[in-house]
Design a protein around this motif. Sequence first.
Motif, mmCIF file in Angstrom:
data_model
loop_
_atom_site.group_PDB
_atom_site.id
_atom_site.type_symbol
_atom_site.label_atom_id
_atom_site.label_comp_id
_atom_site.label_asym_id
_atom_site.label_seq_id
_atom_site.Cartn_x
_atom_site.Cartn_y
_atom_site.Cartn_z
ATOM 1 N N THR A 144 0.838 -1.208 0.000
ATOM 2 C CA THR A 144 0.000 0.000 0.000
ATOM 3 C C THR A 144 0.871 1.256 0.000
ATOM 4 O OG1 THR A 144 -1.741 -1.157 1.219
ATOM 5 C CG2 THR A 144 -1.812 1.247 1.214
ATOM 6 N N SER A 168 -1.874 -1.969 -4.834
ATOM 7 C CA SER A 168 -2.302 -1.781 -3.437
ATOM 8 C C SER A 168 -3.061 -2.984 -2.878
ATOM 9 C CB SER A 168 -3.179 -0.520 -3.326
ATOM 10 O OG SER A 168 -4.321 -0.640 -4.168
ATOM 11 N N ALA A 169 -3.753 -3.740 -3.746
ATOM 12 C CA ALA A 169 -4.548 -4.880 -3.263
ATOM 13 C C ALA A 169 -3.813 -6.205 -3.415
ATOM 14 C CB ALA A 169 -5.873 -4.936 -4.020
#
Length: 312
Positions: free
Chosen positions: A107, A210-211
Amino acid sequence: MASSINTNIAAMTALQSLNQTNKEMLVTQNRVSTGYRVADASDNAAYWSIATTMRGDRSSLSTVLDALGLGSATAEIAAKGIESAIEVAGKLKDKLLAARTPGVDRTKIQSEIKELQDSLKSIVNGATFNGQNWLTGDSGANTTTRTLVSSFSRAADGSIEIGTITVDLDDLRLIDTAGSSGSVSGILNTSVTSSSSASSAYTVLTLDISAFTDDTDDLAAIVHMMETVDTAIDKMTDAATSLGAVKTRIDIQRDFAKSLIDAIDTGVGQLVDADMNEESTRLQALQVRQQLGVQALGIANQSAQQILRLFQ
């Protein structure tokens, strides 16, 4: 020779000579004051005509030189933009490499990637000179090239020819503003399909990790993202090479135009400029002739006074 009070031949001859000297002095003084041997058509119609045409061509070449200067500056700005974009893309690839390591906080890395992506956009949009931006635009527009005026020449029959340098913007475009992501041709926003998975496609400006987790598929996707950035860097390097060739040609044309302007100035000078050494010498000689002519006219006028003695 008979003496006459009606016709003083000696005075008339002296006056004609003095008038001719005065005319020659006027011509010489005009040359000295203007610096021209041929100042207008009455001095020498042929030379004046040639010089006038050449001066017009020189003015056109000067305009070409200005246009080349603008083109060179625009190319320089675009080249600097691509160089900066390559540097930022390299940093983006480094961030992806760091994200490939298991256990990292992706992230936070994504926040850095987002900043780099925004930097790429700012670089591309900021690479503008005189309202021209060669790194972004609509590939669907009718005009995807830029034509720069590069030369001006006059043929033997008097016709003129304008040379140009054509820049293909499709080879330089980093961000394409046309259509959807599937139809654009910009290097940074064109989808690149994975060599291992035809279903995966990414663009440099839309990468998002980010995921992602430490899952094998996610790690493979990161590797593909790195390949996408690397492909973009290769294409930007090719674009910079193409742009460098264009700039080199522009610079060559600028040097040539400067040489032509100097040659025209020299040629016109040889046709119409006065030789100041010669003219100053001529002026001094004419001044002596003028003084002698005045004295000769005075003597000729005095000779008529001798007739009065015959009546004393």
